[in-house]
Design a protein around this motif. Structure first.
Motif, PDB file in Angstrom:
ATOM      1  N   ASN A  20     -13.794   7.647   8.176  1.00  0.00           N
ATOM      2  CA  ASN A  20     -12.558   8.409   8.291  1.00  0.00           C
ATOM      3  C   ASN A  20     -11.962   8.572   6.897  1.00  0.00           C
ATOM      4  O   ASN A  20     -11.411   7.631   6.328  1.00  0.00           O
ATOM      5  N   ILE A  21     -12.131   9.764   6.337  1.00  0.00           N
ATOM      6  CA  ILE A  21     -11.672  10.025   4.977  1.00  0.00           C
ATOM      7  C   ILE A  21     -10.307  10.694   5.050  1.00  0.00           C
ATOM      8  O   ILE A  21     -10.180  11.799   5.569  1.00  0.00           O
ATOM      9  N   GLU A  22      -9.282  10.023   4.570  1.00  0.00           N
ATOM     10  CA  GLU A  22      -7.943  10.575   4.646  1.00  0.00           C
ATOM     11  C   GLU A  22      -7.237  10.548   3.284  1.00  0.00           C
ATOM     12  O   GLU A  22      -6.036  10.779   3.193  1.00  0.00           O
ATOM     13  N   ASP A  23      -7.973  10.233   2.235  1.00  0.00           N
ATOM     14  CA  ASP A  23      -7.327   9.995   0.953  1.00  0.00           C
ATOM     15  C   ASP A  23      -6.905  11.263   0.237  1.00  0.00           C
ATOM     16  O   ASP A  23      -6.041  11.222  -0.633  1.00  0.00           O
ATOM     17  N   GLU A  24      -7.486  12.411   0.585  1.00  0.00           N
ATOM     18  CA  GLU A  24      -7.117  13.645  -0.104  1.00  0.00           C
ATOM     19  C   GLU A  24      -7.117  14.811   0.882  1.00  0.00           C
ATOM     20  O   GLU A  24      -8.043  14.993   1.659  1.00  0.00           O
ATOM     21  N   GLN A  25      -6.085  15.597   0.813  1.00  0.00           N
ATOM     22  CA  GLN A  25      -5.974  16.768   1.677  1.00  0.00           C
ATOM     23  C   GLN A  25      -6.597  17.973   0.979  1.00  0.00           C
ATOM     24  O   GLN A  25      -6.427  18.163  -0.222  1.00  0.00           O
ATOM     25  N   ILE A  26      -7.324  18.771   1.747  1.00  0.00           N
ATOM     26  CA  ILE A  26      -7.884  20.007   1.195  1.00  0.00           C
ATOM     27  C   ILE A  26      -6.799  21.085   1.246  1.00  0.00           C
ATOM     28  O   ILE A  26      -6.338  21.464   2.321  1.00  0.00           O
TER      29      ILE A  26
ATOM     30  N   ALA B 185      -9.934  18.461  17.185  1.00  0.00           N
ATOM     31  CA  ALA B 185      -9.868  18.659  15.731  1.00  0.00           C
ATOM     32  C   ALA B 185      -8.609  18.009  15.149  1.00  0.00           C
ATOM     33  O   ALA B 185      -8.648  17.346  14.110  1.00  0.00           O
ATOM     34  N   LEU B 186      -7.473  18.193  15.831  1.00  0.00           N
ATOM     35  CA  LEU B 186      -6.220  17.616  15.341  1.00  0.00           C
ATOM     36  C   LEU B 186      -6.251  16.097  15.363  1.00  0.00           C
ATOM     37  O   LEU B 186      -5.665  15.440  14.498  1.00  0.00           O
ATOM     38  N   TYR B 187      -6.926  15.542  16.344  1.00  0.00           N
ATOM     39  CA  TYR B 187      -7.027  14.079  16.435  1.00  0.00           C
ATOM     40  C   TYR B 187      -7.706  13.506  15.194  1.00  0.00           C
ATOM     41  O   TYR B 187      -7.379  12.415  14.739  1.00  0.00           O
ATOM     42  N   ARG B 188      -8.658  14.275  14.641  1.00  0.00           N
ATOM     43  CA  ARG B 188      -9.382  13.833  13.443  1.00  0.00           C
ATOM     44  C   ARG B 188      -8.603  14.088  12.162  1.00  0.00           C
ATOM     45  O   ARG B 188      -9.063  13.756  11.077  1.00  0.00           O
ATOM     46  N   LYS B 189      -7.445  14.725  12.250  1.00  0.00           N
ATOM     47  CA  LYS B 189      -6.620  15.034  11.074  1.00  0.00           C
ATOM     48  C   LYS B 189      -7.379  15.915  10.087  1.00  0.00           C
ATOM     49  O   LYS B 189      -7.488  15.606   8.903  1.00  0.00           O
TER      50      LYS B 189
ATOM     51  N   PHE C 241     -17.324  17.569   6.109  1.00  0.00           N
ATOM     52  CA  PHE C 241     -17.505  17.376   7.551  1.00  0.00           C
ATOM     53  C   PHE C 241     -16.269  16.727   8.170  1.00  0.00           C
ATOM     54  O   PHE C 241     -15.797  17.141   9.231  1.00  0.00           O
ATOM     55  N   GLN C 242     -15.769  15.686   7.512  1.00  0.00           N
ATOM     56  CA  GLN C 242     -14.645  14.941   8.060  1.00  0.00           C
ATOM     57  C   GLN C 242     -13.366  15.766   8.104  1.00  0.00           C
ATOM     58  O   GLN C 242     -12.501  15.536   8.941  1.00  0.00           O
ATOM     59  N   LYS C 243     -13.271  16.716   7.205  1.00  0.00           N
ATOM     60  CA  LYS C 243     -12.050  17.516   7.104  1.00  0.00           C
ATOM     61  C   LYS C 243     -12.145  18.860   7.819  1.00  0.00           C
ATOM     62  O   LYS C 243     -11.197  19.651   7.770  1.00  0.00           O
TER      63      LYS C 243
ATOM     64  N   ASN D 265       2.217  24.885  11.214  1.00  0.00           N
ATOM     65  CA  ASN D 265       2.819  23.572  11.478  1.00  0.00           C
ATOM     66  C   ASN D 265       1.972  22.418  10.949  1.00  0.00           C
ATOM     67  O   ASN D 265       2.503  21.420  10.464  1.00  0.00           O
ATOM     68  N   GLU D 266       0.636  22.545  11.072  1.00  0.00           N
ATOM     69  CA  GLU D 266      -0.239  21.451  10.657  1.00  0.00           C
ATOM     70  C   GLU D 266      -0.837  21.669   9.270  1.00  0.00           C
ATOM     71  O   GLU D 266      -1.685  20.889   8.833  1.00  0.00           O
ATOM     72  N   LYS D 267      -0.394  22.734   8.600  1.00  0.00           N
ATOM     73  CA  LYS D 267      -0.844  23.031   7.228  1.00  0.00           C
ATOM     74  C   LYS D 267      -2.372  23.088   7.161  1.00  0.00           C
ATOM     75  O   LYS D 267      -3.029  22.343   6.422  1.00  0.00           O
ATOM     76  N   LEU D 268      -2.938  23.985   7.950  1.00  0.00           N
ATOM     77  CA  LEU D 268      -4.388  24.120   8.039  1.00  0.00           C
ATOM     78  C   LEU D 268      -4.878  25.325   7.237  1.00  0.00           C
ATOM     79  O   LEU D 268      -4.131  26.287   7.014  1.00  0.00           O
ATOM     80  N   ILE D 269      -6.134  25.242   6.825  1.00  0.00           N
ATOM     81  CA  ILE D 269      -6.858  26.419   6.348  1.00  0.00           C
ATOM     82  C   ILE D 269      -7.634  26.929   7.562  1.00  0.00           C
ATOM     83  O   ILE D 269      -8.617  26.320   7.975  1.00  0.00           O
ATOM     84  N   THR D 270      -7.187  28.017   8.148  1.00  0.00           N
ATOM     85  CA  THR D 270      -7.799  28.518   9.385  1.00  0.00           C
ATOM     86  C   THR D 270      -8.686  29.721   9.075  1.00  0.00           C
ATOM     87  O   THR D 270      -8.258  30.659   8.396  1.00  0.00           O
ATOM     88  N   ILE D 271      -9.905  29.674   9.586  1.00  0.00           N
ATOM     89  CA  ILE D 271     -10.870  30.759   9.393  1.00  0.00           C
ATOM     90  C   ILE D 271     -11.297  31.239  10.773  1.00  0.00           C
ATOM     91  O   ILE D 271     -11.730  30.431  11.610  1.00  0.00           O
ATOM     92  N   ILE D 272     -11.182  32.545  10.993  1.00  0.00           N
ATOM     93  CA  ILE D 272     -11.544  33.102  12.294  1.00  0.00           C
ATOM     94  C   ILE D 272     -12.638  34.148  12.104  1.00  0.00           C
ATOM     95  O   ILE D 272     -12.524  35.030  11.246  1.00  0.00           O
ATOM     96  N   VAL D 273     -13.696  34.024  12.909  1.00  0.00           N
ATOM     97  CA  VAL D 273     -14.716  35.066  12.983  1.00  0.00           C
ATOM     98  C   VAL D 273     -14.447  35.845  14.255  1.00  0.00           C
ATOM     99  O   VAL D 273     -14.499  35.295  15.360  1.00  0.00           O
ATOM    100  N   SER D 274     -14.107  37.134  14.116  1.00  0.00           N
ATOM    101  CA  SER D 274     -13.748  37.902  15.310  1.00  0.00           C
ATOM    102  C   SER D 274     -13.795  39.400  15.029  1.00  0.00           C
ATOM    103  O   SER D 274     -13.650  39.846  13.888  1.00  0.00           O
ATOM    104  N   HIS D 275     -13.984  40.158  16.126  1.00  0.00           N
ATOM    105  CA  HIS D 275     -13.878  41.618  16.088  1.00  0.00           C
ATOM    106  C   HIS D 275     -12.671  42.087  16.893  1.00  0.00           C
ATOM    107  O   HIS D 275     -12.408  43.281  16.992  1.00  0.00           O
TER     108      HIS D 275
END
Length: 558
Positions: A340-346, A498-502, A421-423, A533-543
């Motif tokens: 569980n790597i939590e030391d640095e946020q991407i 996914a959120l559970y894994r931070k 992977f962890q992030k 709200n969760e400060k995510l980098i979100t990537i969506i593949v969609s048409h």
């Protein structure tokens, strides 16, 4: 399978067992050797009993008359020894069974790790049914059949050689008779079965794979097959494949059962011939001890010779499996341990001039982009343009052939793929769920279990109302592949995991493809909120044009 390849297979098998724990393997061989010696002593006592009874002796003589017992005491001694022999054989069997199970576990675990170590593009190219076939069957073949073959070739070969030497010292005529009977027949049996078993061995792996494929198709596609009314078609394929597999196994079983029956029949006729010769020449009394020796030696040699022939046959049959295991064990691979790597946020990911090819086909060509925290990036493009490949590069599943990737303005090599992977959470169109409860599928093996965080994740993805309505709450079983919940709930539950894994990076592959209008709007609104709200980098593949409207930037791949 020629003689050279037979010894090559035997060498590979010995090396495998030796490398799997030389001390345990040596101990098993030692106990098997002692069991063989006890068998030999039992054989000698059996000869003495038969010989004494046939000649009507009143005494039981050991070691050529050095030790003498009354016949009754000799019979009692014989019985006591065979009780000891029985007890030792039970101990030997228990030891071998325990060792077999440890080998089975070792091989199966190794194969799972081997497949997990393959590059993503390698794994995608493989047939999942073939993988399942190998994982489920090779451990059993090695631990049961191949291991027994090694023990048999070690003990029975030595035992047969000792018996033949003792017969030579006792009476060379019996030895000549036995060799005359057994050797030519054994050669003929091995030669005749060679081609059949070689072909059966090649077919066995292929038919096993096809059999597993049809079972997987029938069971995984049960709903689609029922609805389409195509059960008979797929069941016909299953029947054809299982018939081919069983026919191949029949050939193997029959070829391995012939030697014992043929050898037994020939030896019995040998005893009958000896009997009539002795009666004809009126030398029955003189030849009775020789007949006892011949019958006793045959009693032990027939099973030994049969097992040796069967052992040789098994090495022919399972040559492909032996070669496969040998190949996988020669490959060096290291699996990342759970952490569980939590030391640095991407906070940002930057791709500079990235290119990637499958063989000669260039899928990604000189792409550059930057992804920032709190932003939704849409990746779009026609089918086959490389969208999934780009996602796999970002998530760390595959490595680029050229270009540079920066995490928080630093080279990705400073972090390693395990950190990515962890992030990262990759929510596919049909997320994976196993048969278990809501909380088990959210925690997904991450320990220790934090129930408070699980409840927070459920509330964050707006599934708390549904969970509260269930009589068992978070202990509700969602079914195999989450068949007990809707498509929208699957998406939410996958994001809750996914959120559970931070995580910092959320990748969604066509998140609205299987949803109705109401659920689609809910999930689109939810993705937008959760990214901020969760400060995510979100990537969506969609048409989907509705999904396109919520993105902050668009990357179109041609």
């Amino acid at each position: 399978m020629n003689q050279v390849s037979f010894f090559d297979s035997l060498k590979k098998v010995f090396i495998f067992f030796y490398n799997s724990g030389k001390h345990k393997f040596a101990f098993v061989l030692l106990v098997s050797f002692l069991s063989m010696i006890i068998d030999l002593i039992g054989l000698y006592l059996l000869y003495l009993v038969i010989s004494s009874l046939l000649q009507g002796k009143e005494t039981f003589e050991l070691w050529f008359g050095v030790i003498t017992f009354p016949i009754q005491d000799g019979i009692i001694l014989f019985g006591i020894f065979y009780l000891f022999k029985f007890a030792f054989s039970v101990i030997n069997s228990r030891l071998q069974i325990k060792y077999c199970f440890s080998i089975n576990k070792k091989i199966t675990s190794h194969l799972i790790k081997y497949y997990y170590s393959l590059r993503f593009e390698e794994l995608k190219a493989k047939n999942m049914s073939d993988i399942l076939n190998k994982v489920f069957t090779i451990g059993g073949f090695f631990s049961e059949l191949i291991f027994q073959t090694v023990i048999i070739l070690f003990t029975d070969s030595i035992l047969s050689a000792i018996i033949l030497v003792l017969l030579l010292l006792f009476n060379y005529k019996i030895l000549i008779l036995l060799v005359f009977i057994l050797v030519p027949i054994s050669i003929v049996l091995i030669y005749n079965s060679r081609k059949k078993l070689s072909n059966s061995g090649n077919e066995l792996m292929r038919y096993n794979e096809n059999y597993h494929q049809t079972v997987v198709t029938l069971m995984h596609g049960i709903f689609d097959i029922k609805i389409s009314g195509r059960f008979n078609h797929f069941f016909k394929e299953f029947t054809a494949n299982i018939t081919k597999l069983h026919n191949t196994k029949k050939v193997i079983f029959l070829e391995n059962s012939y030697p014992s029956k043929v050898l037994e029949l020939v030896v019995i006729f040998g005893i009958i011939v000896l009997f009539f010769i002795s009666r004809k020449l009126d030398i029955y009394t003189n030849i009775s001890s020789l007949m006892a020796a011949f019958a006793t030696a045959s009693f032990r040699l027939i099973p030994s010779v049969n097992r040796i022939i069967s052992g040789i046959n098994y090495l022919k049959i399972y040559k492909n499996y032996i070669d496969f295991i040998d190949t996988t064990y020669k490959k060096q691979f290291v699996l990342a341990v759970d952490s569980n790597i939590e030391d640095e946020q991407i906070k940002s990911i930057e791709l500079k001039n990235i290119s990637f090819s499958y063989s000669e086909n260039k899928v990604i060509n000189d792409i550059s982009l930057k992804l920032n925290i709190g932003e939704i990036t849409l990746i779009t493009g026609k089918s086959g343009s490389g969208k999934t490949t780009l996602i796999n590069i970002i998530s760390g599943l595959i490595k680029t052939h050229s270009g540079e990737i920066l995490i928080n303005e630093k080279p990705i090599n400073n972090f390693g793929s395990e950190f990515i992977f962890q992030k990262t959470a990759y929510v596919m169109q049909e997320p994976f769920f196993f048969y278990g409860t809501v909380w088990q599928n959210i925690a997904f093996g991450n320990e220790p279990i934090d129930i408070n965080r699980i409840m927070w994740c459920i509330k964050a993805v707006k599934m708390d109302e549904w969970v509260n309505k269930q009589s068992k709450g978070i202990d509700t079983i969602i079914g195999d592949r989450a068949t007990m919940i809707s498509g929208g709930q699957k998406q939410r539950l996958a994001i809750a995991r996914a959120l559970y894994r931070k995580i910092n990076i959320l990748i969604l592959d066509e998140p609205s493809s299987s949803l109705d209008f109401e659920n689609k709007n809910d999930i689109i609104s939810f993705i937008k909120d959760i990214t901020k709200n969760e400060k995510l980098i979100t990537i969506i593949v969609s048409h989907d044009k509705d999904v396109i409207n919520i993105n902050d930037k668009t990357i179109e791949i041609f």
